[in-house]
Structures are given as structure tokens and as C-alpha cells.
Write an enzyme that holds these catalytic residues in place. Sequence first.
Site, PDB file in Angstrom:
ATOM      1  N   TYR A   1       0.803  -1.222   0.000  1.00 47.17           N
ATOM      2  CA  TYR A   1       0.000   0.000   0.000  1.00 47.17           C
ATOM      3  C   TYR A   1       0.840   1.278   0.000  1.00 47.17           C
ATOM      4  O   TYR A   1       0.377   2.324  -0.427  1.00 47.17           O
ATOM      5  CB  TYR A   1      -0.961  -0.006   1.194  1.00 47.17           C
ATOM      6  CG  TYR A   1      -2.180  -0.875   0.921  1.00 47.17           C
ATOM      7  CD1 TYR A   1      -3.337  -0.328   0.384  1.00 47.17           C
ATOM      8  CD2 TYR A   1      -2.152  -2.245   1.151  1.00 47.17           C
ATOM      9  CE1 TYR A   1      -4.435  -1.110   0.095  1.00 47.17           C
ATOM     10  CE2 TYR A   1      -3.244  -3.047   0.864  1.00 47.17           C
ATOM     11  CZ  TYR A   1      -4.392  -2.466   0.336  1.00 47.17           C
ATOM     12  OH  TYR A   1      -5.477  -3.237   0.034  1.00 47.17           O
TER      13      TYR A   1
ATOM     14  N   THR B   1       5.319  -3.932   9.375  1.00 50.71           N
ATOM     15  CA  THR B   1       5.840  -4.154  10.733  1.00 50.71           C
ATOM     16  C   THR B   1       4.653  -4.502  11.623  1.00 50.71           C
ATOM     17  O   THR B   1       4.108  -3.632  12.302  1.00 50.71           O
ATOM     18  CB  THR B   1       6.543  -2.893  11.293  1.00 50.71           C
ATOM     19  OG1 THR B   1       5.791  -1.746  10.892  1.00 50.71           O
ATOM     20  CG2 THR B   1       7.965  -2.765  10.817  1.00 50.71           C
TER      21      THR B   1
ATOM     22  N   LYS C   1       6.064   9.309  13.965  1.00 50.40           N
ATOM     23  CA  LYS C   1       5.006   8.551  13.288  1.00 50.40           C
ATOM     24  C   LYS C   1       4.129   7.823  14.309  1.00 50.40           C
ATOM     25  O   LYS C   1       2.897   7.830  14.223  1.00 50.40           O
ATOM     26  CB  LYS C   1       5.644   7.558  12.308  1.00 50.40           C
ATOM     27  CG  LYS C   1       4.696   6.537  11.728  1.00 50.40           C
ATOM     28  CD  LYS C   1       3.593   7.194  10.915  1.00 50.40           C
ATOM     29  CE  LYS C   1       2.505   6.211  10.608  1.00 50.40           C
ATOM     30  NZ  LYS C   1       2.481   5.747   9.274  1.00 50.40           N
TER      31      LYS C   1
ATOM     32  N   CYS D   1      -2.858   0.422  10.901  1.00 47.16           N
ATOM     33  CA  CYS D   1      -1.885   1.362  11.484  1.00 47.16           C
ATOM     34  C   CYS D   1      -2.289   1.814  12.879  1.00 47.16           C
ATOM     35  O   CYS D   1      -1.553   1.621  13.839  1.00 47.16           O
ATOM     36  CB  CYS D   1      -1.769   2.579  10.585  1.00 47.16           C
ATOM     37  SG  CYS D   1      -1.492   2.114   8.876  1.00 47.16           S
TER      38      CYS D   1
ATOM     39  N   ARG E   1      -9.987  -5.805   5.604  1.00 46.83           N
ATOM     40  CA  ARG E   1      -8.981  -6.354   6.522  1.00 46.83           C
ATOM     41  C   ARG E   1      -8.914  -5.513   7.800  1.00 46.83           C
ATOM     42  O   ARG E   1      -9.039  -4.301   7.759  1.00 46.83           O
ATOM     43  CB  ARG E   1      -7.614  -6.389   5.841  1.00 46.83           C
ATOM     44  CG  ARG E   1      -7.616  -7.321   4.606  1.00 46.83           C
ATOM     45  CD  ARG E   1      -6.387  -7.140   3.780  1.00 46.83           C
ATOM     46  NE  ARG E   1      -6.160  -5.727   3.531  1.00 46.83           N
ATOM     47  CZ  ARG E   1      -4.959  -5.190   3.349  1.00 46.83           C
ATOM     48  NH1 ARG E   1      -3.903  -5.943   3.374  1.00 46.83           N
ATOM     49  NH2 ARG E   1      -4.835  -3.897   3.138  1.00 46.83           N
TER      50      ARG E   1
END
Length: 422
Positions: A13, A85, A212, A266, A339
Site C-alpha cells: 500500500y 511491521t 510517526k 496502522c 482487513r
Amino acid sequence: MPFSTISVVGLGYIGLPTAAVFASRKKTVIGVDVNQHAVDVINRGQIHIVEPDLDMVVHAAVTEGYLRATTQPEPADAFLIAVPTPFKNNHEPDLTYIESASKSIAPVLKKGDLVILESTSPVGATEQMSAWLAEARPDLTFPQSHGENSDIRIAHCPERVLPGHVLRELVQNDRVIGGMTPKCSELAISLYQIFVQGECIVTNARTAEMCKLTENSSRDVGIAFANELSMICDKLDIDVWELISLANRHPRVNILQPGPGVGGHCIAVDPWFIVSKTPEQARLIRTAREVNDEKPKWVLQKIQLAVAEFLQSHPEKSASEVTIACFGLAFKPDIDDLRESPAAAICVQVASKHPGHVLAVEPNIDRLPATFNSNISLSMIDPALNKADIIVLLVDHKEFKEIDSPGIESYRVIDTRGIWKA
Ligand code: SAJ
């Protein structure tokens, strides 16, 4: 120009749009992915993921010869690592993909190359990546041992793009550039300036990593506050959406929206990278995760209660004759990505407990995933409105917002997004 060839490792993505945008600026881009299917699809000028307009950009990049995908890394002047990750069962970050990506590019590195970690990472991951590279290439020097004189430059530059708006945000968003040394940052800036119109702001690698994680944790904490308010208001018989819109009229208040839980790849993951490093300090961040993770269970209880009330008012019916319609399966509005979606999970869990029929209304897909229970069927909006005894609104898709809300009130409705409230 120091970069004639750029390699992007991980064509998902983030990696694929990034590779395509570099290629659209007439850079030679080598995309690397372990997934042979993805590589084949991209080399045909097509895409294996869903993102508006990406198909056109990839098609142009491949047909014009600027983008090529492969499973085997090749020499390049800059390498961007954009691999997943995830976290392990205990919420510890899993750096296996970064480790194998680093080890796969190490043999083709040469003096002067730049390696950037873009994957969202726990603090210290960039230094760890550099250590893996140094271990694999003792003939080259790295910033951790040779500082500004290193052969290889290393930086962390986290991606921050919003799924659904990736191509626009890649170009327009500011970028945080965390080099392991100032020269590493300088080189990374010259790479991103090939397409980034936003500002490139320099910091060190650890701060860039934490930045982040902080962005996504801040959003998670904000959503948890809204979700907690929704449960408090339910107890106190207050309309939480009215409450939030009133409170948000204060010039310094900006409360986010409650929902059935937090999905995606995320926001429900990244806060754990902070918690796992500093469990004693990260109390609020952990609690927010727990509040958001609990929300789907609360919605399930509400559905059970609604079924019980329905049966009480219709004593002639049994539970197997009650039809429940779940409106929305995606993890957020107007996308087809199921998802890590709390809506999809709620639909499946309702169906596994409920002896009757469950209708799934999801305008963005044309087939249910094979993992869905056999008592769930995909339905259009109108038949579901006609057949359902209980309606559960889980995603605020534009098609659902257009449904006439006074009409909807005649049903038993659990509106987790507040779109059918007056
Ligand atoms: N959600 C709510 N209420 C809200 C806002 C969101 O319940 O008021 C839910 C959504 O329905 C969804 C989840 O939160 O289930 C996450 O959606 P999102 O739109 O907040 O974020 P993502 O996961 O699509 O993308 C986020 C973005 N981060 C921030 O906005 C801080 C994006 O910029 C990041 O690049 C991306 O994570 C990422 O890759 O890390």
C-alpha cells in the site's frame, strides 16, 4: 543528480504508490517484492491492491519503461524499505520483514548508496537495520561506526499517507526526515524532493520513528475518548453525536467521532510500539487501545439486547426467524478494504451466535470473503431494509447516508456512526 536508479523494497500500500510516483518523475525504479504474484501483476502494468488512480499511474510507469518489479534486489543508488511491521501475540513489534529486506539488499549495496526505512517502526529500528546491513557487509562503513564519513547513508522517513488519498498525500504532505547523521538527512531530502511538494523537515532517526507512532497514537487516543463518551452517553440517555457537535463549537475543542471500534493496519497497531518500549509510562496510550478494542464487544452486546427486546415484543417469533442486517463491512467509509475491520468482525461474530439470517450490506464489494459464515448473505440496501428486523449501521458509507433517516427509524436500529440520528 545522485539518484539515477531507485529501488523500493515492499510493493504494498505504501511501496507501490511511492515507486510509481518516482517513476512518474522519470526515474528508473526497481520494485522488489517477495510475492511473485504481485511482481507479475505489476510487470503487466496492473495493480494487486486497491487505491484510487494508482492503476493508471502504475500502468503508465510500466509501459513507459520507468518501473519494473522483481523478486531479486538489484543495484540502485537509493533503497526505500516499505515492508510491514506487524506485532506479535504479546503486542511486541515484529521486525522480521525489515530484517529480511535489509539482508536481501545488503549484497547489492555499494559505496555512496542511501538506505531509507519507511516502514512504521518502533524507536531504534533504523539503528537496528543499519546494524543488520553492517553485519552483512563488513567491507562497507555505516553511520553507527563512521558517522559523517560512512560509505552508506541511512535515514528513517515514515510514510504518513491516508489510504484512499495516497497519491495526493504522497506529494502534498510534509515529510519528517530522520537521518542517522546530518549528511544522511541531506541526501534523503534530495531524494524526496524528486516528488514531494510538502516541506521536508529534518530530525534524527529516533525522533522520526517516534513522530510517526505519536501521530497514530494521538488519533487512537482521540477516537478512544469519543468511543468512551458514546458508552457514557448511552448510560445517561444522551445523544453522543449531538453532544460532540455542541462541544466542538468551543474554539479549542475538537472531539473525533465514535464508531464500532478502530480498524485498519496502522492506528490499532502503532500505539503498541510505544507501549512495548515504555510500558510503565505509556498508560494513557495503552488504555486508549484497550477502550477501542473493547468497543466491538459493546456493540455485540447492544445487538444481543435488541434481539431479546424484539423477541419480547414478537412472542410468536423464535430467534431463528429474526433477520439482522449489518450495514457496512469495510474498516472505514467509502473503501472496499475489509482487513482489520471491526465492522466485518462484528458481522461475523453476530452470525456465529445468531441462529437466524444475517444480511451484510457492503456496496463496495461484490462477493463476501470465503471466511464468512454460511448464514451471512450479501444484500443490496433496499432488500435488507425490507427484510431486516434489526439494523446495525457499522460504516458511514456515502450510500447509507443517503438513506432517508425518518424511514429508518421504524426499524430497530443500532447506529454506531450516528448518521441516521436527527
Ligand atoms: N475512526 C473513528 N473515528 C474517527 C476517525 C477514525 O472511529 O473520528 C476509525 C476509522 O473508522 C477506522 C480507524 O479509525 O476504523 C482508522 O481510520 P483513519 O482514517 O483514522 O486512519 P487510517 O488507518 O486509514 O490511516 C492512518 C492515518 N493517520 C493519521 O491520520 C494520524 C494516516 O495518515 C497514516 O499514514 C496511516 O494511518 C498509516 O499508514 O499509519
